[in-house]
Design a protein around this motif. Structure first.
Motif, PDB file in Angstrom:
ATOM      1  N   UNK A 196       0.700  -1.243   0.050  1.00 22.83           N
ATOM      2  CA  UNK A 196       0.164   0.108  -0.221  1.00 22.83           C
ATOM      3  C   UNK A 196       0.955   1.245  -0.181  1.00 22.83           C
ATOM      4  N   UNK A 197       2.200   1.252   0.205  1.00 24.41           N
ATOM      5  CA  UNK A 197       3.018   2.413   0.348  1.00 24.41           C
ATOM      6  C   UNK A 197       3.908   2.559  -0.793  1.00 24.41           C
ATOM      7  N   UNK A 198       3.785   1.585  -1.891  1.00 25.79           N
ATOM      8  CA  UNK A 198       4.781   1.761  -2.978  1.00 25.79           C
ATOM      9  C   UNK A 198       4.449   2.976  -3.683  1.00 25.79           C
ATOM     10  N   UNK A 199       5.564   3.559  -4.206  1.00 29.33           N
ATOM     11  CA  UNK A 199       5.492   4.628  -5.170  1.00 29.33           C
ATOM     12  C   UNK A 199       4.886   4.324  -6.488  1.00 29.33           C
ATOM     13  N   UNK A 200       4.747   2.911  -6.721  1.00 31.89           N
ATOM     14  CA  UNK A 200       4.352   2.500  -8.126  1.00 31.89           C
ATOM     15  C   UNK A 200       2.944   2.859  -7.897  1.00 31.89           C
ATOM     16  N   UNK A 201       2.143   3.012  -6.995  1.00 33.41           N
ATOM     17  CA  UNK A 201       0.696   3.176  -7.128  1.00 33.41           C
ATOM     18  C   UNK A 201       0.410   4.848  -7.497  1.00 33.41           C
ATOM     19  N   UNK A 202       1.515   5.585  -7.611  1.00 35.00           N
ATOM     20  CA  UNK A 202       1.143   7.068  -7.961  1.00 35.00           C
ATOM     21  C   UNK A 202       0.598   7.183  -9.157  1.00 35.00           C
ATOM     22  N   UNK A 203       1.306   6.243 -10.356  1.00 32.23           N
ATOM     23  CA  UNK A 203       0.670   6.452 -11.726  1.00 32.23           C
ATOM     24  C   UNK A 203      -0.714   6.242 -11.882  1.00 32.23           C
ATOM     25  N   UNK A 204      -1.490   5.163 -11.174  1.00 31.52           N
ATOM     26  CA  UNK A 204      -2.550   4.912 -11.557  1.00 31.52           C
ATOM     27  C   UNK A 204      -3.454   5.905 -10.609  1.00 31.52           C
ATOM     28  N   UNK A 205      -3.029   6.161  -9.432  1.00 29.19           N
ATOM     29  CA  UNK A 205      -3.696   7.488  -8.594  1.00 29.19           C
ATOM     30  C   UNK A 205      -3.915   8.720  -9.502  1.00 29.19           C
ATOM     31  N   UNK A 212      11.436  15.811  -3.125  1.00 31.79           N
ATOM     32  CA  UNK A 212      11.243  16.746  -4.310  1.00 31.79           C
ATOM     33  C   UNK A 212      11.755  15.901  -5.590  1.00 31.79           C
ATOM     34  N   UNK A 213      13.017  15.021  -5.277  1.00 25.85           N
ATOM     35  CA  UNK A 213      13.752  14.215  -6.296  1.00 25.85           C
ATOM     36  C   UNK A 213      12.790  13.325  -7.290  1.00 25.85           C
ATOM     37  N   UNK A 214      11.493  12.974  -6.470  1.00 25.28           N
ATOM     38  CA  UNK A 214      10.804  12.107  -7.407  1.00 25.28           C
ATOM     39  C   UNK A 214       9.987  13.106  -8.436  1.00 25.28           C
ATOM     40  N   UNK A 215      10.499  12.952  -9.784  1.00 28.31           N
ATOM     41  CA  UNK A 215       9.937  14.002 -10.686  1.00 28.31           C
ATOM     42  C   UNK A 215       8.496  13.551 -11.064  1.00 28.31           C
ATOM     43  N   UNK A 216       8.005  12.563 -10.559  1.00 28.09           N
ATOM     44  CA  UNK A 216       6.445  12.445 -10.703  1.00 28.09           C
ATOM     45  C   UNK A 216       5.748  13.239 -10.009  1.00 28.09           C
ATOM     46  N   UNK A 217       6.252  13.775  -8.909  1.00 28.64           N
ATOM     47  CA  UNK A 217       5.648  14.945  -8.032  1.00 28.64           C
ATOM     48  C   UNK A 217       5.299  16.057  -8.931  1.00 28.64           C
ATOM     49  N   UNK A 218       6.116  16.481  -9.874  1.00 31.82           N
ATOM     50  CA  UNK A 218       5.766  17.737 -10.840  1.00 31.82           C
ATOM     51  C   UNK A 218       4.374  17.093 -11.517  1.00 31.82           C
ATOM     52  N   UNK A 238       2.867   9.447  -1.425  1.00 31.95           N
ATOM     53  CA  UNK A 238       3.602   8.317  -1.996  1.00 31.95           C
ATOM     54  C   UNK A 238       5.138   8.944  -2.678  1.00 31.95           C
ATOM     55  N   UNK A 239       4.752   9.850  -3.486  1.00 34.97           N
ATOM     56  CA  UNK A 239       6.096  10.256  -4.010  1.00 34.97           C
ATOM     57  C   UNK A 239       7.056  11.051  -2.975  1.00 34.97           C
ATOM     58  N   UNK A 240       6.524  11.921  -1.998  1.00 33.55           N
ATOM     59  CA  UNK A 240       7.237  12.462  -0.980  1.00 33.55           C
ATOM     60  C   UNK A 240       7.928  11.389  -0.208  1.00 33.55           C
ATOM     61  N   UNK A 241       7.321  10.457   0.008  1.00 30.73           N
ATOM     62  CA  UNK A 241       7.813   9.327   1.051  1.00 30.73           C
ATOM     63  C   UNK A 241       8.858   8.614   0.192  1.00 30.73           C
ATOM     64  N   UNK A 242       8.887   8.566  -1.001  1.00 32.23           N
ATOM     65  CA  UNK A 242      10.009   7.997  -1.797  1.00 32.23           C
ATOM     66  C   UNK A 242      11.233   8.491  -2.067  1.00 32.23           C
TER      67      UNK A 242
END
Length: 954
Positions: free
Chosen positions: A68-77, A110-116, A103-107
Motif C-alpha cells: 500500500x505504500x509503494x510509489x508504483x501506486x502513484x501512476x494509477x492514482x 522533491x527528487x521524485x519527478x513524478x511529483x511535478x 507516495x512520491x514525497x515518501x519515496x
C-alpha cells in the motif's frame, strides 16, 4: 471564459504519466498491462467512466503486488484523478492526487519527478475551481521540480509553463501573461500552441488591443483545425471564445454563427451535463441579452426587447441545467438545489447573467405599469442572485489560499451590489419589510467576509473540541509559513535577489502550506462540530441588532457604488436601524462624492497642517458638508439619542465621520474652533460589520490584570532597518509618549514598560494577561503586503531572538484576552483598501487575535494633543463611560480648550473606536443610584419599624 480542453489534457497526461511508469511495467502482470492499456484507450475516446474503472482495478492490483505504500501506486492514482477531473468530481480528483503526492514525497521527496506531474494536475483542478492563487503555487512548484529533467518530462514541463501563463491571465496580470506566453510560443509543443494563441488573444482583449486579440483568436482556431480537423474539442472552445469576443465588439450576427458552429459539434464529445455544453448555452444567452440592448435604442421595439430577454433567460436556464447534475427543470423560474454542481464558479456567473436578464425584463414591465409582472421578475432575479451569493460563500470558505479569497471578494462585490439593488426595487414597489431584511443580509455578507470567516474559524476551533496539541501544531505551521514569506519578500526586494534562496524559500512555503492544509482537512473530517461552525452561513439580522441597542443608540450601515467615471452616476445604499424603527434608502451621487472623500482625507492627513491656507479651509468645509448632505442629513431627524454605530464601506473607511459638518460655515473667516462638527452631536463608533460587532466576541470576559502599557525608546541618530523591505527608517523619539503613560496611569492601574524595557518579546509574554493594552509607539505600514506592517518596539539587545518588530501576521497568531487595545501609534487604522474586505489595517490583527474593541489612529496625530486626548479618554473610561462616549468627550474637551491653531482637525480627530463600544467599568453614577436606593430602603424600614412600635404602645 473557462475553457476545458480535455483531449489535450488526456494526451499530455496519459502519454507522460504512463511513460513515467515504464520501470514498473516490466514487472507487472499481463492483467496490469491490459488494465493500463484499456484505461488509456477509454480516456482518449472520452469514456471517462470506463477509464476510471480500469485505473481503479489497476490501483488495487498494484497494491497487492507492491504494497500500500509503494510509489508504483502513484501512476494509477494520478490517472484516477484525471478521470474524476474530467467527470467534474474535483474533490475526488484532489483526493487521488494527494495520495499520489504522499507516495512520491515518501519515496524521494522533491527528487521524485513524478511529483511535478501531480502538481500540474492539482494546479489544473484549483484553476478550474477558481482558486487561482492556489493554482499558481502548484504550477510554479511543478515547473521547479520538472525543470530538473525537462527533456524527459517535456510534455508536463511545457504544460506547467502554459498553466503559469493562463493563471496570470486569470489573476488580471495581462501584460505578464502576454510576455511569458510569447516567450514560450516558438518552443511549445504543437498540441499546446493553439492554447497559447487563445491566451494571448484574451490578454490583448483585456488590454483593449482588439485587432491583436482577433488576430490571435483566428490563429488559435486555424491551429486547432490543422491539428485535429474541424470537429475537435479545442475548436468548440475556441469558437465560443471568439464568439464572445465578437459580441463584445457588437458583431452579433457573426458571433451567432460561431456559437452555432460550436453547438453543432459539442454533443459529439460531451453530454448535456457538462461545463462545455453549459458554456454553449450561456453564449447563446449572451447573444440575445446584448441584442436586447441594441433593440432598446428604439422605443417601438419594447416587444422585441422582451422577446430577446426571454430567449436569453431560457438559454441561461439551459446552462444552469447543464451545470447541476441532479436538476432537469428548464422553467426559468425554477431554481436548482446547490448540490452535485459540476462547476461552482461557472454556475455563479450564469446565475448572475440570468438575474440581470430578469431585472431588465422587470424594468420593461415596470415602465409599462405592469406591476404584477415586474414584481414577479424582480423576485426571480433576486432568487438567482441569492443562489450566486450562497455559492460565493461556499467557494470562499473552501479556498485554501488567502489571496484567492481576497481575489474572489474583490471580483464578486458587484454581485452583492446587484442583489441590494434588486431588493431596493422590490421594497420600493411593495414596502415589504422582508426586502429590507434581504438587502441588509446581502450588505452584511459582503462586509469583511474574509476577516469574519477567519474569526469564525477561530471560534469554531475553540468550541469544536480540537485538542490543544493540534492547535499548537497549527500555530507552529502558521508561524513557519509567515517567517518564510517574510524571508521571500525580503529576498525578492533586495538589489540582487539570490535565485537559490528564492527557490528554497518558495519550496519551504509550499511545503508548510501543504502540511497546514492537510491539518485543516483533518480538523474538518475528525471534528464535525468544528466543520459545522466554520461553514455556518449566518449573519446578524435587523431584529437581532434592535434587541442589542438601547433607545439612545442608532446604527448606520452603508454600501457604496462609486461612479465609474467623472461623468457617471453612482449610488449609496443606507440602512438606519434604531430600537423601534428601520429605514432603507438610496442616494444618487456623482463624482463630486468621490472627490469630497479624497479632499477630506488629504486635508486631514496633510503633514503641513500648521500652514493651512484659507483656500484649504474652504475646500475642507465644502467637502465635509457635502458628505454630510449625502450620508447623514436625509435621515438626521430619524436618529435616536447621541450614539452612532457606523459600518462604512469602501473609501468611507478612510475618513472619520466626526469630521463631517452639519452646517456650511461662513468661509470668509478661517476658524476651525467654531465649526459644527458631527462629533458635537454624536459619539461615533465603527465596525467592519454588524456580525463581527454583535455575534463573535465574549463581552463578559475580563483578565485579572488591568492595563499593560508600552512606550519604546527611539534614537534619531540611529536608523532602524525594516527586515522585509530593507528600507532604512529614522524613527524620531516620542517625548509625549512618557507623559501619556503617566497621564493614563493616574486613572487606571497599570503595568508599564518604558524605553529599553519596551521589548517585543515582553509584549508577547505579557499581553494575554491584561484587560487593556496600550501601545504608544511608531508603526511601519506595508501596503504591498499588509501582513508585513509592524509595530516598532525598542531595539533588542544582541542576545534577543526577536527583531523588535511585531508584524501583523504575528499578531494574528496571538491569543489575546483584552477587551480593549489602544493603538496610540501612528496610522494604525490605515492601510491598503481591499475591495470587498475594507482597510487592511493593524487593527484587523487585534480583532482576529480576540480583542473586541480597538482605539486606533487614522494619521500621525500631533504629540501634545494626543497625550491630552488619551489622558481624558482614560479619565472618562474609568468613570464608567462607554468607549465611544469617552473618546467623544476627550475630543470635545480639546476642541473647547483649543486656540485657533490647535482647533485644526488634524490635532484631535485622528482617534477612532472600532468594535464593541460598551463601558469597561461601572459608572460612579450607578453607585450613587445604588446608594440612594439603599438609603431609601433604610428610611422606609425605619419608618415601618417606628410605626409598628407605635401601634404596640397604643
Amino acid at each position: 471564459m473557462k475553457k476545458i480542453f480535455f483531449m489535450i489534457f488526456i494526451y499530455i497526461f496519459s502519454s507522460s504519466v504512463f511513460a513515467l511508469d515504464k520501470r514498473s511495467i516490466d514487472q507487472d502482470s499481463l492483467l496490469s498491462l491490459k488494465l493500463q492499456k484499456d484505461g488509456i484507450a477509454a480516456g482518449r475516446l472520452g469514456d471517462f467512466e470506463l477509464a476510471l474503472k480500469n485505473f481503479e482495478q489497476l490501483y488495487k492490483l498494484r497494491q497487492k503486488m507492491y504494497g500500500v505504500n509503494s510509489v508504483r501506486l502513484a501512476s494509477p492514482l494520478i490517472n484516477i484523478g484525471i478521470q474524476y477531473k474530467n467527470l467534474g468530481n474535483f474533490d475526488k480528483a484532489i483526493e487521488s492526487y494527494k495520495k499520489a503526492e504522499s507516495l512520491c514525497l515518501n519515496d524521494m521527496g522533491d527528487n521524485n519527478l513524478m511529483l511535478g506531474t501531480v502538481y500540474v494536475n492539482l494546479g489544473n483542478i484549483f484553476r478550474l475551481d477558481g482558486d487561482y492563487n492556489q493554482a499558481l503555487e502548484y504550477q510554479k512548484n511543478a515547473y521547479r521540480i520538472l525543470k530538473k529533467d525537462s527533456a524527459k518530462y517535456i510534455m508536463n514541463f511545457q504544460d506547467s509553463k502554459y498553466n503559469i501563463g493562463e493563471t496570470q491571465l486569470k489573476l488580471g496580470n495581462n501584460k505578464e501573461a502576454i510576455r511569458f506566453t510569447q516567450l514560450n510560443l516558438m518552443t511549445i509543443s504543437p498540441q499546446l500552441k493553439p492554447l497559447l494563441y487563445d491566451l494571448i488573444a484574451s490578454a490583448y482583449r483585456n488590454e483593449g488591443e482588439y485587432e491583436l486579440a482577433e488576430l490571435n483568436y483566428l490563429n488559435a482556431i486555424n491551429t486547432w483545425i490543422k491539428l485535429y480537423g474541424y470537429y475537435s474539442e479545442g475548436v468548440i472552445s475556441e469558437y465560443l471564445a471568439y464568439s464572445s469576443f465578437l459580441m463584445s465588439q457588437k458583431n452579433y450576427e457573426k458571433a451567432l454563427l460561431y456559437s452555432t458552429k460550436a453547438k453543432s459539434i459539442v454533443l459529439k464529445f460531451y453530454g448535456e451535463k457538462s461545463t462545455t455544453y453549459a458554456e454553449v448555452q450561456s453564449n447563446f444567452g449572451d447573444y440575445y441579452y446584448l441584442k436586447n440592448s441594441e433593440a432598446g435604442q428604439i422605443d417601438d421595439f419594447r416587444a422585441q426587447r422582451k422577446k430577446y430577454l426571454n430567449e436569453a433567460i431560457q438559454y441561461y436556464q439551459n446552462s444552469i441545467v447543464s451545470l447541476v447534475d441532479s436538476f432537469q427543470i428548464k422553467d426559468p423560474f425554477a431554481e436548482p438545489p446547490l448540490k452535485n454542481v459540476i462547476s461552482d464558479i461557472q454556475l455563479v456567473e450564469v446565475f448572475k447573467k440570468k438575474a440581470l436578464s430578469m431585472e431588465k425584463l422587470a424594468d420593461i414591465y415596470l415602465s409599462e405599469f405592469d406591476y404584477k409582472n415586474s414584481i414577479k421578475y424582480y423576485n426571480a432575479s433576486l432568487n438567482s442572485l441569492s443562489n450566486a451569493i450562497d455559492l460565493i460563500h461556499r467557494l470562499q470558505i473552501g479556498f485554501e489560499n488567502e489571496d484567492s479569497k481576497f481575489f474572489l471578494s474583490q471580483n464578486q462585490e458587484s454581485t452583492f451590489l446587484e442583489a441590494i439593488n434588486i431588493s431596493y426595487k422590490l421594497y420600493s414597489q411593495t414596502k415589504r419589510f422582508e426586502f429590507i431584511e434581504k438587502a441588509f443580509e446581502f450588505s452584511e455578507r459582503s462586509k469583511s467576509s474574509n476577516l469574519l470567516a477567519s474569526v469564525k474559524d477561530v471560534k469554531a476551533k475553540e468550541f469544536g473540541g480540537i485538542p490543544d496539541s493540534l492547535m499548537k501544531k497549527e500555530n507552529i505551521l502558521k508561524g513557519n509559513i509567515a517567517s518564510y514569506n517574510s524571508l521571500l519578500f525580503e529576498e525578492n526586494h533586495s538589489e540582487k535577489p539570490d535565485s537559490q534562496k528564492v527557490n528554497l524559500y518558495s519550496a519551504k512555503i509550499f511545503k508548510y502550506n501543504e502540511e497546514y492544509n492537510r491539518l485543516i482537512d483533518s480538523f474538518e473530517k475528525l471534528f464535525p462540530q468544528y466543520y459545522a461552525l466554520k461553514y455556518e452561513n449566518k449573519v446578524v439580522g435587523i431584529k437581532e441588532i434592535q434587541s442589542k441597542i438601547s433607545n439612545r443608540q442608532s446604527f448606520l450601515e452603508y454600501f457604496v457604488n462609486e461612479p465609474e467615471s467623472k461623468t457617471g452616476k453612482g449610488e449609496i445604499y443606507r440602512f438606519l436601524i434604531t430600537k423601534d424603527s428601520v429605514n432603507f434608502s438610496k442616494e444618487s451621487v456623482d463624482y463630486s462624492f468621490v472627490n469630497n472623500i479624497q479632499s477630506i482625507h488629504d486635508f486631514l492627513v496633510n503633514p503641513n497642517y500648521l500652514y493651512t491656507k484659507k483656500k484649504d479651509f474652504v475646500e475642507y468645509s465644502v467637502a465635509a458638508y457635502g458628505l454630510y448632505e449625502k450620508l447623514i442629513k436625509p435621515v438626521a431627524k430619524k436618529l435616536n439619542g447621541t450614539s452612532l454605530t457606523i459600518i462604512p464601506h469602501d473609501k468611507l473607511s478612510y475618513i472619520p465621520f466626526d469630521a463631517l459638518l452639519t452646517q456650511l460655515p461662513d468661509t470668509s473667516v478661517m476658524n476651525f474652533r467654531n465649526l459644527n462638527y458631527l462629533v458635537r452631536d454624536y459619539a461615533i463608533n465603527y465596525s467592519y460589520s454588524a456580525t463581527l460587532l454583535y455575534d463573535y466576541f465574549d463581552q463578559k470576559k475580563r483578565s485579572s490584570k488591568s492595563l499593560l502599557v508600552f512606550s519604546p525608546k527611539y534614537d534619531s541618530q540611529e536608523s532602524r532597518i525594516d527586515p522585509e523591505t530593507a528600507v532604512s527608517y529614522i524613527l524620531s523619539p516620542l517625548p509625549g509618549a512618557k507623559d501619556e503613560v503617566k497621564g493614563i496611569s493616574k486613572f487606571v492601574s497599570s503595568v508599564s514598560f518604558v524605553d529599553e524595557q519596551a521589548q517585543e518579546n515582553t509584549f508577547k509574554e505579557k499581553a494575554s494577561e491584561f484587560d487593556i493594552l496600550h501601545l504608544a509607539m511608531h508603526t511601519i505600514i506595508n501596503d504591498s503586503v499588509p501582513m508585513l506592517s509592524k509595530l516598532v518596539f525598542s531595539k533588542p539587545d544582541q542576545k534577543s531572538t526577536d527583531d523588535g518588530y511585531l508584524n501583523a501576521y504575528e499578531i494574528y497568531n496571538m491569543k489575546l484576552n483584552a477587551r480593549l487595545a489602544v493603538l496610540s501609534a501612528c496610522e494604525t487604522g490605515t492601510g491598503k483598501l481591499q475591495r470587498g474586505e475594507g482597510v487592511m489595517s493593524m487593527a484587523r490583527g487585534f480583532i482576529y487575535a480576540g480583542c473586541p474593541s480597538i482605539v486606533m489612529t487614522l494619521w500621525q496625530v500631533e504629540d501634545k494633543s494626543g497625550v491630552k486626548i488619551m489622558e481624558d479618554f482614560y479619565k472618562y473610561l474609568s468613570k464608567g463611560k462607554r468607549k465611544d462616549v469617552a473618546l467623544r468627550m476627550a475630543k470635545l474637551n480639546h476642541l473647547n480648550n483649543s486656540d485657533p491653531l490647535t482647533a485644526h482637525p488634524h490635532f484631535w480627530l485622528g482617534y477612532v473606536n472600532i468594535g464593541n463600544p460598551e463601558p469597561l467599568y461601572t459608572s460612579k453614577d450607578v453607585y450613587f443610584v445604588i446608594f440612594l436606593f439603599i438609603t431609601l430602603l433604610v428610611v422606609l424600614a425605619d419608618w415601618q419599624f417606628r410605626r409598628r412600635r407605635q401601634k404596640r404602645r397604643n
